[in-house]
Design a protein around this motif. Structure first.
Motif, PDB file in Angstrom:
ATOM      1  N   LEU A 165       0.822  -1.204   0.000  1.00 19.27           N
ATOM      2  CA  LEU A 165       0.000   0.000   0.000  1.00 19.27           C
ATOM      3  C   LEU A 165       0.860   1.259   0.000  1.00 19.27           C
ATOM      4  O   LEU A 165       0.625   2.188  -0.764  1.00 19.27           O
ATOM      5  N   LYS A 166       1.895   1.257   0.839  1.00 18.94           N
ATOM      6  CA  LYS A 166       2.787   2.420   0.901  1.00 18.94           C
ATOM      7  C   LYS A 166       3.527   2.619  -0.412  1.00 18.94           C
ATOM      8  O   LYS A 166       3.679   3.748  -0.892  1.00 18.94           O
ATOM      9  N   LEU A 167       3.990   1.525  -1.003  1.00 16.03           N
ATOM     10  CA  LEU A 167       4.736   1.641  -2.258  1.00 16.03           C
ATOM     11  C   LEU A 167       3.864   2.209  -3.365  1.00 16.03           C
ATOM     12  O   LEU A 167       4.264   3.135  -4.072  1.00 16.03           O
ATOM     13  N   LEU A 168       2.652   1.658  -3.524  1.00 18.70           N
ATOM     14  CA  LEU A 168       1.792   2.131  -4.598  1.00 18.70           C
ATOM     15  C   LEU A 168       1.346   3.569  -4.381  1.00 18.70           C
ATOM     16  O   LEU A 168       1.218   4.339  -5.324  1.00 18.70           O
ATOM     17  N   THR A 169       1.081   3.920  -3.131  1.00 23.09           N
ATOM     18  CA  THR A 169       0.708   5.301  -2.835  1.00 23.09           C
ATOM     19  C   THR A 169       1.852   6.241  -3.183  1.00 23.09           C
ATOM     20  O   THR A 169       1.648   7.316  -3.754  1.00 23.09           O
ATOM     21  N   TRP A 170       3.076   5.824  -2.861  1.00 23.22           N
ATOM     22  CA  TRP A 170       4.262   6.639  -3.163  1.00 23.22           C
ATOM     23  C   TRP A 170       4.456   6.768  -4.672  1.00 23.22           C
ATOM     24  O   TRP A 170       4.719   7.860  -5.183  1.00 23.22           O
ATOM     25  N   VAL A 171       4.326   5.643  -5.388  1.00 24.28           N
ATOM     26  CA  VAL A 171       4.474   5.673  -6.839  1.00 24.28           C
ATOM     27  C   VAL A 171       3.411   6.580  -7.464  1.00 24.28           C
ATOM     28  O   VAL A 171       3.702   7.409  -8.321  1.00 24.28           O
ATOM     29  N   GLY A 172       2.170   6.419  -7.011  1.00 25.07           N
ATOM     30  CA  GLY A 172       1.093   7.213  -7.568  1.00 25.07           C
ATOM     31  C   GLY A 172       1.283   8.703  -7.365  1.00 25.07           C
ATOM     32  O   GLY A 172       0.982   9.507  -8.233  1.00 25.07           O
ATOM     33  N   SER A 173       1.823   9.075  -6.202  1.00 28.08           N
ATOM     34  CA  SER A 173       2.010  10.496  -5.900  1.00 28.08           C
ATOM     35  C   SER A 173       3.077  11.124  -6.780  1.00 28.08           C
ATOM     36  O   SER A 173       3.115  12.349  -6.934  1.00 28.08           O
ATOM     37  N   ARG A 174       3.937  10.302  -7.377  1.00 27.89           N
ATOM     38  CA  ARG A 174       5.038  10.831  -8.183  1.00 27.89           C
ATOM     39  C   ARG A 174       4.889  10.618  -9.680  1.00 27.89           C
ATOM     40  O   ARG A 174       5.597  11.242 -10.466  1.00 27.89           O
ATOM     41  N   THR A 175       3.988   9.732 -10.072  1.00 29.62           N
ATOM     42  CA  THR A 175       3.881   9.412 -11.497  1.00 29.62           C
ATOM     43  C   THR A 175       2.502   9.640 -12.075  1.00 29.62           C
ATOM     44  O   THR A 175       2.330   9.543 -13.292  1.00 29.62           O
TER      45      THR A 175
END
Length: 229
Positions: A165-175
């Motif tokens: 969840l943290k990884l996808l949220t982080w990826v989404g916030s940047r891409t």
């Protein structure tokens, strides 16, 4: 645009994918560390689409998977209910059509095989969709599903669930222009049934010879089944 809810209202899900379509393939490769390419290659091998066959790539998005499946000479059709995703894939040399998995615009027994990659969990009713898919597949035809799954090894399962969840949220916030969409995608992964449970759902929709293959420690699994003769 906000993320779709886990109730999976079709209009919300379609709108969500419309909003992230332009950068979806790039973000998908980034957040899977490039494993999405390997998963597509393995799915294509399991599908084994041959010249003269008709294959429906359902929920195909921009058609990146459709291109892979068509390499063996089969006629492969990309179908998706997100117009934004289809528009983003118009540069690919594959036929495309807008379609709802619960009400496919095809005649009975139209295809030799149907495949779904990393999208079955977005359908509002999994069993109903699998039943509708069976309608458009010829007797003896194939179903191949590549979808997120549950790692059977407990330590891997813990790491996967704890940090996905943290990884996808982080990826989404940047891409992505819609970071909340990736929060939905992560949550949908965490609530998705494991390999055996999905296999039972597939069988309950009328498919036979259901089996699965774990990829990347079971983070993803390929399910294969056959429509009865």
């Amino acid at each position: 645009m906000s993320r779709a809810s886990l109730d999976k209202d079709p209009h919300e899900v379609a709108a969500m994918f419309d909003g992230v379509a332009s950068g979806y393939d790039r973000a998908n490769s980034f957040m899977t560390f490039g494993f999405d390419r390997r998963w597509r290659t393995t799915t294509a091998r399991v599908l084994d689409a041959r010249r003269g066959e008709k294959v429906l790539d359902l929920a195909a998005g921009t058609g990146v998977s459709t291109v892979e499946y068509a390499r063996g000479g089969a006629w492969c059709l990309a179908a998706d209910f997100s117009f934004g995703m289809l528009r983003a894939g118009l540069h690919r040399n594959v036929p495309m059509v807008a379609a709802d998995a619960l009400n496919l615009p095809f005649a009975d027994e139209s295809f030799d095989a149907v495949t779904i990659s990393l999208a079955l969990r977005n359908f509002v009713d999994t069993k109903a969709a699998l039943t509708e898919i069976a309608r458009v597949v010829k007797p003896g035809g194939r179903l191949v599903i590549c979808e997120v799954s549950t790692p059977p090894f407990a330590p891997i399962r813990f790491i996967h669930r704890r940090f996905m969840l943290k990884l996808l949220t982080w990826v989404g916030s940047r891409t992505s222009s819609n970071p909340e969409a990736y929060q939905y995608l992560a949550e949908s992964m965490l609530t998705w049934p494991d390999q055996r449970t999905l296999g039972e759902i597939i069988a309950s929709a009328g498919w036979t010879d259901v089996e699965w293959l774990n990829l990347t420690f079971g983070v993803v699994a390929i399910h294969r089944a056959r429509k009865p003769e």
